[in-house]
Design a protein around this motif. Structure first.
Motif, short mmCIF file in Angstrom:
data_model
loop_
_atom_site.label_atom_id
_atom_site.label_comp_id
_atom_site.label_asym_id
_atom_site.label_seq_id
_atom_site.Cartn_x
_atom_site.Cartn_y
_atom_site.Cartn_z
N VAL A 78 -53.80 -49.79 -39.07
CA VAL A 78 -52.94 -48.66 -38.76
C VAL A 78 -52.42 -48.84 -37.33
O VAL A 78 -53.20 -49.00 -36.40
CB VAL A 78 -53.70 -47.33 -38.90
N THR A 79 -51.10 -48.83 -37.20
CA THR A 79 -50.45 -49.00 -35.90
C THR A 79 -49.74 -47.72 -35.51
O THR A 79 -49.03 -47.11 -36.32
CB THR A 79 -49.41 -50.15 -35.97
N ASN A 80 -49.93 -47.32 -34.27
CA ASN A 80 -49.26 -46.16 -33.70
C ASN A 80 -48.04 -46.67 -32.94
O ASN A 80 -48.17 -47.35 -31.93
CB ASN A 80 -50.22 -45.42 -32.76
N THR A 81 -46.84 -46.36 -33.42
CA THR A 81 -45.62 -46.85 -32.78
C THR A 81 -45.16 -45.97 -31.62
O THR A 81 -44.24 -46.33 -30.91
CB THR A 81 -44.47 -46.96 -33.81
N HIS A 82 -45.79 -44.82 -31.45
CA HIS A 82 -45.40 -43.92 -30.37
C HIS A 82 -45.81 -44.53 -29.03
O HIS A 82 -46.82 -45.24 -28.95
CB HIS A 82 -46.05 -42.54 -30.54
N ILE B 270 -55.52 -50.33 -35.09
CA ILE B 270 -56.96 -50.37 -35.37
C ILE B 270 -57.18 -50.58 -36.86
O ILE B 270 -56.30 -50.30 -37.67
CB ILE B 270 -57.70 -49.10 -34.90
N ASP B 271 -58.35 -51.11 -37.22
CA ASP B 271 -58.75 -51.24 -38.62
C ASP B 271 -59.35 -49.91 -39.05
O ASP B 271 -60.19 -49.34 -38.35
CB ASP B 271 -59.79 -52.34 -38.80
N VAL B 272 -58.91 -49.42 -40.21
CA VAL B 272 -59.40 -48.15 -40.73
C VAL B 272 -59.91 -48.39 -42.16
O VAL B 272 -59.13 -48.38 -43.11
CB VAL B 272 -58.29 -47.06 -40.71
N PRO B 273 -61.22 -48.64 -42.31
CA PRO B 273 -61.76 -48.96 -43.63
C PRO B 273 -61.54 -47.86 -44.66
O PRO B 273 -61.33 -48.12 -45.83
CB PRO B 273 -63.26 -49.16 -43.39
N GLN B 274 -61.56 -46.61 -44.24
CA GLN B 274 -61.47 -45.49 -45.17
C GLN B 274 -60.07 -44.90 -45.25
O GLN B 274 -59.90 -43.76 -45.64
CB GLN B 274 -62.50 -44.42 -44.81
N TRP B 275 -59.04 -45.67 -44.91
CA TRP B 275 -57.67 -45.14 -44.93
C TRP B 275 -57.31 -44.54 -46.28
O TRP B 275 -56.64 -43.52 -46.35
CB TRP B 275 -56.65 -46.21 -44.54
N VAL B 276 -57.74 -45.14 -47.36
CA VAL B 276 -57.39 -44.62 -48.68
C VAL B 276 -57.85 -43.18 -48.84
O VAL B 276 -57.20 -42.38 -49.50
CB VAL B 276 -57.95 -45.53 -49.80
N ASP B 277 -58.95 -42.81 -48.19
CA ASP B 277 -59.44 -41.43 -48.26
C ASP B 277 -58.59 -40.49 -47.40
O ASP B 277 -58.52 -39.30 -47.67
CB ASP B 277 -60.89 -41.35 -47.81
N TYR B 278 -57.96 -41.01 -46.35
CA TYR B 278 -57.18 -40.19 -45.43
C TYR B 278 -55.70 -40.13 -45.79
O TYR B 278 -55.00 -39.25 -45.34
CB TYR B 278 -57.26 -40.73 -44.00
N SER B 279 -55.22 -41.08 -46.54
CA SER B 279 -53.79 -41.25 -46.74
C SER B 279 -53.09 -40.05 -47.38
O SER B 279 -51.88 -39.88 -47.23
CB SER B 279 -53.53 -42.50 -47.58
N VAL C 87 -44.18 -43.00 -37.24
CA VAL C 87 -45.07 -43.00 -36.08
C VAL C 87 -46.30 -43.86 -36.37
O VAL C 87 -46.76 -44.62 -35.52
CB VAL C 87 -45.46 -41.57 -35.67
N LEU C 88 -46.82 -43.75 -37.58
CA LEU C 88 -47.93 -44.61 -38.01
C LEU C 88 -47.40 -45.60 -39.03
O LEU C 88 -46.69 -45.22 -39.97
CB LEU C 88 -49.06 -43.80 -38.66
N VAL C 89 -47.74 -46.86 -38.83
CA VAL C 89 -47.38 -47.91 -39.78
C VAL C 89 -48.69 -48.44 -40.35
O VAL C 89 -49.59 -48.83 -39.60
CB VAL C 89 -46.59 -49.04 -39.08
N VAL C 90 -48.78 -48.46 -41.67
CA VAL C 90 -50.02 -48.85 -42.34
C VAL C 90 -49.79 -50.15 -43.10
O VAL C 90 -48.87 -50.26 -43.90
CB VAL C 90 -50.49 -47.75 -43.32
N GLU C 91 -50.65 -51.13 -42.83
CA GLU C 91 -50.62 -52.40 -43.55
C GLU C 91 -51.93 -52.52 -44.31
O GLU C 91 -53.00 -52.36 -43.72
CB GLU C 91 -50.49 -53.57 -42.59
N ALA C 92 -51.84 -52.81 -45.59
CA ALA C 92 -53.05 -52.98 -46.40
C ALA C 92 -53.85 -54.15 -45.87
O ALA C 92 -53.28 -55.15 -45.44
CB ALA C 92 -52.70 -53.19 -47.86
N GLY C 93 -55.16 -54.01 -45.93
CA GLY C 93 -56.03 -55.08 -45.49
C GLY C 93 -56.13 -56.18 -46.52
O GLY C 93 -55.46 -56.17 -47.54
N GLU C 94 -57.01 -57.13 -46.25
CA GLU C 94 -57.18 -58.28 -47.13
C GLU C 94 -57.85 -57.90 -48.44
O GLU C 94 -57.63 -58.54 -49.44
CB GLU C 94 -58.03 -59.34 -46.42
#
Length: 128
Positions: free
Chosen positions: A4-8, A27-36, A49-56
């Motif tokens: 998760v990247t903060n572009t602000h 930062i790496d956010v392991p539980q992003w799926v729960d927050y999305s 403002v937040l850019v989310v890239e799926a992990g491996e």
């Protein structure tokens, strides 16, 4: 897991687990799926403002992680953190894979290391 990247340029963004994405930081956010699905985070993603890239690895919700562990015979507490569940699932699946390969070899069936646990379980089911 997601990156998760903060572009602000000035405002840090706090996440429900207490972690903070600093301005211009990732930062790496392991539980992003729960927050999305949270409205405030969804707004930040939609506005860029937040850019989310799926992990491996494929992201699984806490409930999905618990269900997969239960299917492998592992009971976990409801208060376990998603990152703990993910780590435990990886350990359990790795051991199950090694055990399945050993059982198939005992039956004279050779398999490579690149097969999935599901493929190994299906092959075991064919040769009881």
């Amino acid at each position: 897991m997601a990156k998760v990247t903060n572009t602000h340029t000035k405002t840090p963004i706090g996440l429900p687990d207490g972690s903070v994405v600093p301005p211009g930081g990732t930062i790496d956010v392991p539980q992003w799926v729960d927050y999305s699905k949270r409205q405030n985070l969804g707004f930040y993603v939609e506005s860029g403002v937040l850019v989310v890239e799926a992990g491996e690895t494929t992201e699984l919700s806490k409930e999905e992680l618990m269900a997969r562990l239960k299917a492998l015979g592992i009971e976990v507490g409801a208060n376990a953190k998603p990152e703990t569940l993910q780590k435990r699932l990886a350990e359990v699946e790795a051991k199950a894979k090694v055990d399945a390969i050993a059982k198939l070899k005992e039956k004279g069936i050779e398999v490579g290391d690149d097969v999935t646990l599901e493929e190994l379980q299906a092959e075991l089911a064919k040769h009881p």
